[in-house]
Write a protein that holds these residues in place. Structure first.
Motif, short mmCIF file in Angstrom:
data_model
loop_
_atom_site.label_atom_id
_atom_site.label_comp_id
_atom_site.label_asym_id
_atom_site.label_seq_id
_atom_site.Cartn_x
_atom_site.Cartn_y
_atom_site.Cartn_z
N ALA A 160 -10.64 -3.84 -2.37
CA ALA A 160 -11.45 -3.40 -1.66
C ALA A 160 -12.25 -4.64 -2.48
O ALA A 160 -13.95 -5.50 -2.46
CB ALA A 160 -12.14 -2.10 -2.94
N GLY A 168 -0.25 1.30 -6.57
CA GLY A 168 -0.62 1.50 -5.07
C GLY A 168 -2.34 1.47 -5.17
O GLY A 168 -3.28 1.17 -4.72
N THR A 169 -2.40 1.88 -6.49
CA THR A 169 -3.98 1.98 -6.99
C THR A 169 -4.31 0.85 -7.46
O THR A 169 -5.79 -0.11 -7.00
CB THR A 169 -3.95 2.82 -7.92
OG1 THR A 169 -4.19 4.26 -8.00
CG2 THR A 169 -5.46 2.61 -9.25
N PRO A 219 0.96 -1.64 -0.53
CA PRO A 219 0.31 -0.35 -0.05
C PRO A 219 1.05 1.22 0.19
O PRO A 219 0.24 2.32 -0.15
CB PRO A 219 -0.48 0.23 1.27
CG PRO A 219 -0.26 -1.43 2.00
CD PRO A 219 0.72 -2.26 1.05
N TYR A 251 -3.69 -1.94 -5.37
CA TYR A 251 -3.82 -2.80 -4.41
C TYR A 251 -5.21 -2.38 -4.15
O TYR A 251 -5.31 -2.69 -3.00
CB TYR A 251 -2.72 -2.56 -2.95
CG TYR A 251 -3.16 -2.77 -2.40
CD1 TYR A 251 -2.01 -5.03 -1.87
CD2 TYR A 251 -2.88 -2.21 -1.19
CE1 TYR A 251 -2.11 -4.95 -0.30
CE2 TYR A 251 -3.29 -2.57 0.29
CZ TYR A 251 -2.70 -3.69 0.27
OH TYR A 251 -2.92 -4.57 2.07
N ASP A 252 -5.07 -1.37 -3.85
CA ASP A 252 -6.87 -0.13 -3.06
C ASP A 252 -7.86 -1.07 -3.76
O ASP A 252 -8.65 -1.29 -3.34
CB ASP A 252 -6.22 0.39 -3.70
CG ASP A 252 -5.91 1.75 -2.66
OD1 ASP A 252 -5.04 1.07 -1.84
OD2 ASP A 252 -5.37 2.73 -2.80
#
Length: 229
Positions: free
Chosen positions: A89, A81-82, A73, A84-85
């Motif tokens: 989710a 990073g996106t 993260p 991973y998010d």
């Protein structure tokens, strides 16, 4: 008067399924335990669809666990990073929330299952015992003979075979008692088996014994065992 038969222990009284706690597993494991509870529910309901869904939950869980380390993260790369998010989710939505709701649905369905009456459960248990005893007769006839499978007339017998009846060896009085057939028919079976050196199948009883109708045979067929004389 027929000899007294010792009561045979059977399964205990049927109990209702206790499932109220199932949803706690996926809830407090962040979805990692969802597959186990969904599979349990699917198995109890004998639903291949729910068991397949459990496998899908497992695949997603393992995939997330393996892929989480590839995108940290705090990675300085915005794209990673996106990614991973988005993965987090998706996992939370599919496995944690979806798995918990799925588990709640299954636990309610399983809890509503009505256990069979004690008499029906006992009868099903005895059918299973007969299957096990027949397999023992096929695989180890010596041990089956020592256990007196199909011979409830022998005093001191300890093995419960589910009510099998050794047609070629049991006395006529016990044939009538165990199979719930008229004594004249039991006497006829005993006579014919002596003349023919024993029976080998239920169909022979119908052919050679006038009192054995196909309808009566249908009721007792599962109890019959034919050891050679």
């Amino acid at each position: 008067m027929h000899p007294a038969v010792s009561p045979v222990p059977g399964p205990g009284p049927a109990k209702r399924n206790t499932t109220w706690w199932w949803f706690l597993v996926p809830t407090f494991t962040c979805g990692f335990g969802a597959f186990a509870m969904v599979f349990t529910g699917g198995y109890k309901l004998k639903s291949r669809a729910h068991m397949a869904a459990a496998v899908a939950y497992l695949v997603v869980t393992v995939g997330f666990a393996c892929g989480a380390g590839l995108t940290a993260p705090d990675d300085p790369s915005a794209d990673r990073g996106t990614a991973y998010d988005l993965a987090m989710a998706a996992f939370l939505l599919i496995v944690w929330l979806g798995g918990t709701l799925h588990t709640v649905f299954l636990q309610l369905k399983v809890a509503k299952q009505v256990p069979p009456p004690p008499a029906v459960a006992a009868a099903a248990w005895r059918v299973q015992r007969r299957e096990e005893a027949r397999e023992l007769v096929r695989s180890n006839p010596g041990m089956a003979w020592e256990l007196r499978i199909g011979r409830p007339d022998i005093e001191g017998r300890q093995y419960d075979d589910g009510g099998l009846v050794d047609v070629n060896h049991m006395p006529a009085a016990w044939l009538a008692y165990s199979l719930q057939i008229p004594q004249p028919l039991a006497d006829e079976i005993a006579l014919q088996r002596g003349l023919r050196q024993g029976f080998t199948s239920p169909d022979e009883l119908v052919v050679y014994c006038a009192g054995m109708t196909p309808e009566r045979m249908a009721m007792i067929r599962d109890l019959l065992l034919f050891r050679p004389l």
